[in-house]
Structures are given as C-alpha cells and as structure tokens.
Design a protein around this motif. Sequence first.
Motif, PDB file in Angstrom:
ATOM      1  N   TYR A  10       0.752  -1.161  -0.069  1.00  0.00           N
ATOM      2  CA  TYR A  10      -0.015  -0.048   0.082  1.00  0.00           C
ATOM      3  C   TYR A  10       0.674   1.368  -0.015  1.00  0.00           C
ATOM      4  N   LYS A  15       7.929   1.222  -0.089  1.00  0.00           N
ATOM      5  CA  LYS A  15       8.438   0.621  -1.325  1.00  0.00           C
ATOM      6  C   LYS A  15       9.825   1.106  -1.627  1.00  0.00           C
ATOM      7  N   ASP A  34       5.996   4.445 -10.840  1.00  0.00           N
ATOM      8  CA  ASP A  34       5.323   5.838 -10.639  1.00  0.00           C
ATOM      9  C   ASP A  34       6.300   6.714 -11.476  1.00  0.00           C
ATOM     10  N   ILE A  45       1.809  12.005 -11.811  1.00  0.00           N
ATOM     11  CA  ILE A  45       0.545  11.128 -11.402  1.00  0.00           C
ATOM     12  C   ILE A  45      -0.625  11.825 -11.226  1.00  0.00           C
ATOM     13  N   PHE A  49      -3.884  11.290 -13.152  1.00  0.00           N
ATOM     14  CA  PHE A  49      -5.396  11.335 -12.752  1.00  0.00           C
ATOM     15  C   PHE A  49      -6.599  12.469 -13.052  1.00  0.00           C
ATOM     16  N   PHE A  57      -4.637   5.465 -16.287  1.00  0.00           N
ATOM     17  CA  PHE A  57      -3.312   5.484 -15.359  1.00  0.00           C
ATOM     18  C   PHE A  57      -3.212   4.047 -15.385  1.00  0.00           C
ATOM     19  N   GLY A 102       1.075   1.605  -5.541  1.00  0.00           N
ATOM     20  CA  GLY A 102       0.161   0.760  -4.546  1.00  0.00           C
ATOM     21  C   GLY A 102      -0.978   0.155  -5.223  1.00  0.00           C
ATOM     22  N   GLY A 103      -1.231   0.520  -6.391  1.00  0.00           N
ATOM     23  CA  GLY A 103      -2.621  -0.133  -6.760  1.00  0.00           C
ATOM     24  C   GLY A 103      -2.483  -0.916  -7.895  1.00  0.00           C
ATOM     25  N   LEU A 142      -5.476   9.768  -4.588  1.00  0.00           N
ATOM     26  CA  LEU A 142      -6.623   8.863  -4.190  1.00  0.00           C
ATOM     27  C   LEU A 142      -6.766   9.151  -2.600  1.00  0.00           C
ATOM     28  N   ARG A 159      -7.746  -4.497  -0.993  1.00  0.00           N
ATOM     29  CA  ARG A 159      -6.571  -4.847  -1.632  1.00  0.00           C
ATOM     30  C   ARG A 159      -5.834  -5.961  -1.177  1.00  0.00           C
TER      31      ARG A 159
HETATM   32  C1  S3P Z   1      -1.561   4.487  -5.970  1.00  0.00           C
HETATM   33  C2  S3P Z   1      -0.333   4.427  -5.294  1.00  0.00           C
HETATM   34  C3  S3P Z   1       0.645   5.424  -5.856  1.00  0.00           C
HETATM   35  C4  S3P Z   1       0.333   6.010  -7.280  1.00  0.00           C
HETATM   36  C5  S3P Z   1      -0.924   6.279  -7.206  1.00  0.00           C
HETATM   37  C6  S3P Z   1      -2.139   5.383  -6.975  1.00  0.00           C
HETATM   38  C7  S3P Z   1      -2.531   3.388  -5.468  1.00  0.00           C
HETATM   39  O1  S3P Z   1       1.866   4.792  -5.593  1.00  0.00           O
HETATM   40  O2  S3P Z   1       0.720   4.745  -8.443  1.00  0.00           O
HETATM   41  O3  S3P Z   1      -1.081   7.722  -6.579  1.00  0.00           O
HETATM   42  O4  S3P Z   1      -3.685   3.474  -6.072  1.00  0.00           O
HETATM   43  O5  S3P Z   1      -2.408   2.869  -4.357  1.00  0.00           O
HETATM   44  P1  S3P Z   1       2.551   4.671  -4.221  1.00  0.00           P
HETATM   45  O6  S3P Z   1       2.226   3.381  -3.757  1.00  0.00           O
HETATM   46  O7  S3P Z   1       4.182   4.609  -4.792  1.00  0.00           O
HETATM   47  O8  S3P Z   1       2.580   5.693  -3.309  1.00  0.00           O
END
Ligand code: S3P
Length: 192
Positions: A10, A15, A34, A45, A49, A57, A102-103, A142, A159
């Motif tokens: 997350y 990370k 990212d 980013i 969005f 994205f 994270g996503g 987010l 998740r």
């Molecule tokens: C996201 C995490 C972000 C980035 C974006 C969406 C997510 O990365 O990809 O803002 O959906 O959890 P980090 O996990 O590196 O912050």
Amino acid sequence: MKNNMILIGYMGCGKSTIGRRLAKILDMPFIDTDAWIEEKEGVTISEIFAAQGENSFRDMETKCLKTLIEESDSEPDSVKDNDEGISEEVNGRKGSVISVGGGLPVREENQKLLRQLGQVFYLKAMPDTIFERIKGDTTRPLLQTENPLQKIKEMMLFRETKYQAAAQKVIVVDEKSIDQIVDEIIKLWQEN
Ligand code: S3P
C-alpha cells in the motif's frame, strides 16, 4: 523466472525508500513504476489522474509491466570484471529492484505479469502506520479526501487479497526500522 526483486504494498509502506536501499546494497538498478510512467508521459501522477482519469493510469501501469518484461527478456547476460581485471560473462541476467505503485497489483492481469517479472515481496503495514507516514502528503490523488484514515482502511481491506495473490513473500513492516526490513528481504532473497 526473471532475476528481478519486486516490492509491492500500500501507499506509504516504504517501497521506494527500501527499494533504493536494497538496490544499493545488492548493486542492482532501481526502477519505480510511478517515476517510470511520469517520465514516459512527461507529467505527474496527479496530473494523469486529473486529466485522463484513474483507468488510463491503470492502463499505463499494465503497459509499464509488459515493457519491463520485454526489456528483461532482451537484456544481455551481465558482464563483470574478474580479479585480473578481465571481463567475464556472469551466469544469468542481472535483475533490477522494482518498486510498484500501490494500486498496480489490483488488476488480476497485473498479478500474473508481476510474477512473470520476478520475485514479489509484499510489504505489509497496518492502516495506522500508513496514515502516520502519508498524512499531509498531497501527491497521492486517491488520498485527498475528508477522512484519509477511513479511506486507507477501506482500500487496504479491498486490496489485501490482491497483494497476497501477487506476492511470494510477505514482510510485516510495522514498528521495524528500514535496516531491519532490508535485512529480512535480503535473507529471503538469498534463500532462493
Ligand atoms: C496509488 C499509489 C501510488 C500511485 C498512485 C495510485 C494507489 O503509488 O501509483 O497515486 O492506487 O495505491 P505509491 O504506492 O508509490 O504511493
């Protein structure tokens, strides 16, 4: 399987910081998905969005994974100087440490691509740990909500099974120092 070390988890679980440290210690290149996307698109980013929406994205993330897999396939075997200063081919390709957004592991397709790309480590944290680390951050679209802690809890709940499905190894990061986490990951990495 390719020789890459992949860190998932997350937002705010560490990370990127841990990935950079591991890359330095293991003398491997570091890639952050990212940053990779921002560089390719030439925007942040948040701008992606706002202008194109989350789905676009997510497509970029899948494209990023596919490109990294292709690049790993075409990488030559690494070459290293031996004690006499003569270049020798090292058996096997040299991998990278790859920290992913994270996503990214949420899409089932991406879970498979991640495993294709390398060994996947899930950095698991409690919602409170995450909240303490990311409160005040404005770069994560987010979490720009009234109640970020509640949002973190809901998203993490949703998740968790996805992260577990993508990962081969789980590392709990709460109340551990970066050094402790790095040592743990290196031990697990070397067991393989
Ligand atoms: C996201 C995490 C972000 C980035 C974006 C969406 C997510 O990365 O990809 O803002 O959906 O959890 P980090 O996990 O590196 O912050």
